[in-house]
Design a protein around this motif. Structure first.
Motif, PDB file in Angstrom:
ATOM      1  N   ASN A 185       0.806  -1.236   0.000  1.00  0.00           N
ATOM      2  CA  ASN A 185       0.000   0.000   0.000  1.00  0.00           C
ATOM      3  C   ASN A 185       0.830   1.273   0.000  1.00  0.00           C
ATOM      4  O   ASN A 185       0.557   2.217  -0.752  1.00  0.00           O
ATOM      5  CB  ASN A 185      -0.944   0.022   1.212  1.00  0.00           C
ATOM      6  CG  ASN A 185      -2.126  -0.896   1.021  1.00  0.00           C
ATOM      7  OD1 ASN A 185      -2.098  -1.780   0.167  1.00  0.00           O
ATOM      8  ND2 ASN A 185      -3.167  -0.719   1.812  1.00  0.00           N
ATOM      9  N   THR A 186       1.835   1.321   0.865  1.00  0.00           N
ATOM     10  CA  THR A 186       2.598   2.562   0.980  1.00  0.00           C
ATOM     11  C   THR A 186       3.587   2.757  -0.169  1.00  0.00           C
ATOM     12  O   THR A 186       4.233   3.800  -0.248  1.00  0.00           O
ATOM     13  CB  THR A 186       3.359   2.627   2.316  1.00  0.00           C
ATOM     14  OG1 THR A 186       4.209   1.473   2.444  1.00  0.00           O
ATOM     15  CG2 THR A 186       2.389   2.687   3.485  1.00  0.00           C
ATOM     16  N   THR A 223       4.579   7.190  11.101  1.00  0.00           N
ATOM     17  CA  THR A 223       3.128   7.379  11.150  1.00  0.00           C
ATOM     18  C   THR A 223       2.696   8.485  10.198  1.00  0.00           C
ATOM     19  O   THR A 223       1.723   8.333   9.443  1.00  0.00           O
ATOM     20  CB  THR A 223       2.684   7.724  12.581  1.00  0.00           C
ATOM     21  OG1 THR A 223       3.116   6.696  13.478  1.00  0.00           O
ATOM     22  CG2 THR A 223       1.167   7.859  12.667  1.00  0.00           C
ATOM     23  N   GLN A 224       3.416   9.593  10.213  1.00  0.00           N
ATOM     24  CA  GLN A 224       3.086  10.718   9.323  1.00  0.00           C
ATOM     25  C   GLN A 224       3.175  10.296   7.859  1.00  0.00           C
ATOM     26  O   GLN A 224       2.317  10.658   7.046  1.00  0.00           O
ATOM     27  CB  GLN A 224       4.035  11.891   9.599  1.00  0.00           C
ATOM     28  CG  GLN A 224       3.838  12.523  10.968  1.00  0.00           C
ATOM     29  CD  GLN A 224       4.958  13.481  11.340  1.00  0.00           C
ATOM     30  OE1 GLN A 224       6.088  13.371  10.844  1.00  0.00           O
ATOM     31  NE2 GLN A 224       4.659  14.446  12.199  1.00  0.00           N
ATOM     32  N   SER A 225       4.193   9.532   7.536  1.00  0.00           N
ATOM     33  CA  SER A 225       4.385   9.083   6.154  1.00  0.00           C
ATOM     34  C   SER A 225       3.267   8.139   5.727  1.00  0.00           C
ATOM     35  O   SER A 225       2.707   8.264   4.624  1.00  0.00           O
ATOM     36  CB  SER A 225       5.739   8.384   6.011  1.00  0.00           C
ATOM     37  OG  SER A 225       6.807   9.249   6.350  1.00  0.00           O
ATOM     38  N   GLU A 226       2.919   7.183   6.612  1.00  0.00           N
ATOM     39  CA  GLU A 226       1.895   6.200   6.250  1.00  0.00           C
ATOM     40  C   GLU A 226       0.514   6.825   6.133  1.00  0.00           C
ATOM     41  O   GLU A 226      -0.315   6.358   5.346  1.00  0.00           O
ATOM     42  CB  GLU A 226       1.900   5.053   7.255  1.00  0.00           C
ATOM     43  CG  GLU A 226       3.181   4.222   7.168  1.00  0.00           C
ATOM     44  CD  GLU A 226       3.101   2.907   7.898  1.00  0.00           C
ATOM     45  OE1 GLU A 226       2.301   2.803   8.846  1.00  0.00           O
ATOM     46  OE2 GLU A 226       3.841   1.981   7.502  1.00  0.00           O
ATOM     47  N   LEU A 227       0.254   7.890   6.895  1.00  0.00           N
ATOM     48  CA  LEU A 227      -1.018   8.597   6.754  1.00  0.00           C
ATOM     49  C   LEU A 227      -1.132   9.263   5.389  1.00  0.00           C
ATOM     50  O   LEU A 227      -2.230   9.552   4.916  1.00  0.00           O
ATOM     51  CB  LEU A 227      -1.179   9.634   7.877  1.00  0.00           C
ATOM     52  CG  LEU A 227      -1.460   9.056   9.273  1.00  0.00           C
ATOM     53  CD1 LEU A 227      -1.398  10.141  10.323  1.00  0.00           C
ATOM     54  CD2 LEU A 227      -2.814   8.353   9.300  1.00  0.00           C
ATOM     55  N   GLN A 228       0.004   9.499   4.747  1.00  0.00           N
ATOM     56  CA  GLN A 228       0.019  10.022   3.378  1.00  0.00           C
ATOM     57  C   GLN A 228       0.006   8.899   2.340  1.00  0.00           C
ATOM     58  O   GLN A 228       0.022   9.147   1.140  1.00  0.00           O
ATOM     59  CB  GLN A 228       1.277  10.877   3.151  1.00  0.00           C
ATOM     60  CG  GLN A 228       1.408  12.078   4.059  1.00  0.00           C
ATOM     61  CD  GLN A 228       2.754  12.771   3.854  1.00  0.00           C
ATOM     62  OE1 GLN A 228       3.115  13.168   2.748  1.00  0.00           O
ATOM     63  NE2 GLN A 228       3.509  12.923   4.935  1.00  0.00           N
ATOM     64  N   GLY A 229       0.013   7.642   2.830  1.00  0.00           N
ATOM     65  CA  GLY A 229       0.053   6.499   1.923  1.00  0.00           C
ATOM     66  C   GLY A 229       1.430   6.297   1.322  1.00  0.00           C
ATOM     67  O   GLY A 229       1.553   5.767   0.211  1.00  0.00           O
ATOM     68  N   LYS A 230       2.483   6.679   2.071  1.00  0.00           N
ATOM     69  CA  LYS A 230       3.841   6.612   1.537  1.00  0.00           C
ATOM     70  C   LYS A 230       4.790   5.950   2.530  1.00  0.00           C
ATOM     71  O   LYS A 230       4.516   5.887   3.731  1.00  0.00           O
ATOM     72  CB  LYS A 230       4.360   8.021   1.226  1.00  0.00           C
ATOM     73  CG  LYS A 230       3.567   8.771   0.172  1.00  0.00           C
ATOM     74  CD  LYS A 230       4.117  10.177  -0.026  1.00  0.00           C
ATOM     75  CE  LYS A 230       3.323  10.940  -1.086  1.00  0.00           C
ATOM     76  NZ  LYS A 230       3.841  12.313  -1.271  1.00  0.00           N
ATOM     77  N   THR A 231       5.922   5.484   2.023  1.00  0.00           N
ATOM     78  CA  THR A 231       7.003   5.038   2.894  1.00  0.00           C
ATOM     79  C   THR A 231       7.736   6.261   3.435  1.00  0.00           C
ATOM     80  O   THR A 231       7.620   7.373   2.886  1.00  0.00           O
ATOM     81  CB  THR A 231       8.018   4.175   2.123  1.00  0.00           C
ATOM     82  OG1 THR A 231       8.598   4.975   1.078  1.00  0.00           O
ATOM     83  CG2 THR A 231       7.369   2.945   1.526  1.00  0.00           C
ATOM     84  N   THR A 232       8.512   6.052   4.469  1.00  0.00           N
ATOM     85  CA  THR A 232       9.348   7.131   4.996  1.00  0.00           C
ATOM     86  C   THR A 232      10.406   7.538   3.976  1.00  0.00           C
ATOM     87  O   THR A 232      10.740   8.719   3.860  1.00  0.00           O
ATOM     88  CB  THR A 232      10.019   6.674   6.308  1.00  0.00           C
ATOM     89  OG1 THR A 232       8.996   6.343   7.257  1.00  0.00           O
ATOM     90  CG2 THR A 232      10.900   7.769   6.891  1.00  0.00           C
ATOM     91  N   ILE A 233      10.900   6.568   3.222  1.00  0.00           N
ATOM     92  CA  ILE A 233      11.906   6.864   2.200  1.00  0.00           C
ATOM     93  C   ILE A 233      11.368   7.854   1.177  1.00  0.00           C
ATOM     94  O   ILE A 233      12.088   8.746   0.708  1.00  0.00           O
ATOM     95  CB  ILE A 233      12.356   5.562   1.493  1.00  0.00           C
ATOM     96  CG1 ILE A 233      13.082   4.631   2.468  1.00  0.00           C
ATOM     97  CG2 ILE A 233      13.229   5.864   0.276  1.00  0.00           C
ATOM     98  CD1 ILE A 233      14.396   5.169   2.997  1.00  0.00           C
ATOM     99  N   GLU A 234      10.091   7.733   0.829  1.00  0.00           N
ATOM    100  CA  GLU A 234       9.485   8.654  -0.138  1.00  0.00           C
ATOM    101  C   GLU A 234       9.059   9.968   0.504  1.00  0.00           C
ATOM    102  O   GLU A 234       9.336  11.045  -0.021  1.00  0.00           O
ATOM    103  CB  GLU A 234       8.272   8.002  -0.802  1.00  0.00           C
ATOM    104  CG  GLU A 234       7.584   8.907  -1.813  1.00  0.00           C
ATOM    105  CD  GLU A 234       6.338   8.302  -2.443  1.00  0.00           C
ATOM    106  OE1 GLU A 234       5.762   8.948  -3.343  1.00  0.00           O
ATOM    107  OE2 GLU A 234       5.938   7.185  -2.035  1.00  0.00           O
TER     108      GLU A 234
END
Length: 292
Positions: free
Chosen positions: A49-50, A219-230
């Motif tokens: 998903n992310t 958590t902030q990254s996943e709420l955007q539907g993204k990995t931390t790397i992105e």
């Protein structure tokens, strides 16, 4: 010269952060220039998903139920930075084995020579590790994955699941099964958590590949539907994930772990429980449970 494909399986109990960790490893490897496929093997079908902005993709099993015959390109979708995403899926609720999706999906990819055609550097299997049953054990049992990693925290049930995985690796190792690359220690913020994981890997003759702290950035990254790397490539958490991915990319020799027997694991946990109570009351300094 033919490129050597590296196939990796990452196990961990539900809720431990296995898919988060796997997706960030995939993203970090991709940014480093590798061609990567992430293969979700959890019936929840949310591993990738992310990598795709929070979007779910059709699973292999769902596609087969609808069409009876499926071409690999119909169930492979590209995500962040060109990462190939596949979700094996699971059976209808209450019907069949949840591991069947892995068996079916791997067979499909092999029959249609997908890995060779895509010229991949890495295939990363994200596998539920609460119970290493026949289906979920396929990447280990069949030696599909060359190296196996487990994500754990200092919580007993996460370590219990990791120890069960070690038993599975030990069982199949003499028949060409996959071997253990190491332990990814997740949500390691408190000093005692690192001590517990370090003691466990020492007793089971393995190693920690990386310590990954719990971070609000994830958590902030996943709420955007993204990995931390992105989403946060310059963050400290992204640096940790890049270090983890590099360690995995450079790793070459895996081994057979030495799992604890159930009674040994329970005694070990009880000893650590006593130690932590003593530490909390100020009666003892931090120390390995084995020194009790």
């Amino acid at each position: 010269m033919v490129k050597k494909l590296k196939q990796i399986a990452i196990y961990g109990k539900g809720g431990i952060g296995k898919s988060t960790t796997t997706s960030n490893i995939s993203a970090a490897l991709s940014v480093a220039g590798y061609k990567v496929m992430q293969f979700g093997c959890d019936p929840k079908s949310d591993s990738t998903n992310t990598l795709r902005g929070g979007e779910y993709i059709p699973t292999v099993l769902d596609s087969l139920r609808d069409n009876h015959a499926v071409k690999a390109q119909d169930v492979i979708f590209q995500g962040f930075n060109g990462i190939y995403c596949v979700e094996a899926g699971g059976p209808a609720p209450g019907v069949g084995c949840a591991g069947r999706g892995i068996i079916t999906s791997v067979s499909l990819m092999k029959q249609q020579r997908v890995f060779e055609e895509l010229d991949l550097d890495f295939v990363i299997y994200d596998v539920l590790g609460d119970v290493v049953c026949g289906g979920f054990a396929v990447p280990v049992r069949e030696g599909i994955a060359e190296h196996v990693y487990t994500v754990t925290s200092a919580d007993f049930m996460a370590i219990y699941a990791a120890n069960n995985l070690f038993k599975g690796i030990h069982k199949y190792s003499q028949d060409g099964g996959a071997l253990l690359g190491g332990v990814i220690a997740n949500s390691i913020n408190a000093p005692y958590a690192k001590e517990i994981v370090d003691d466990f890997v020492s007793r089971t003759d393995t190693r920690v590949v990386e310590y990954v702290p719990r971070s609000l950035t994830v958590t902030q990254s996943e709420l955007q539907g993204k990995t931390t790397i992105e989403a946060a490539p310059d963050s400290e958490q992204a640096r940790v994930y890049r270090s983890l991915a590099q360690n995995i990319a450079e790793h070459t020799v895996s081994k057979v772990p030495a799992p604890l027997e159930t009674n040994e694991l329970r005694q070990w946990a009880a000893d650590w429980g006593k130690r932590l109570v003593q530490q909390d009351s100020g009666l003892a300094a931090p120390a390995a449970a084995g020194s009790l």
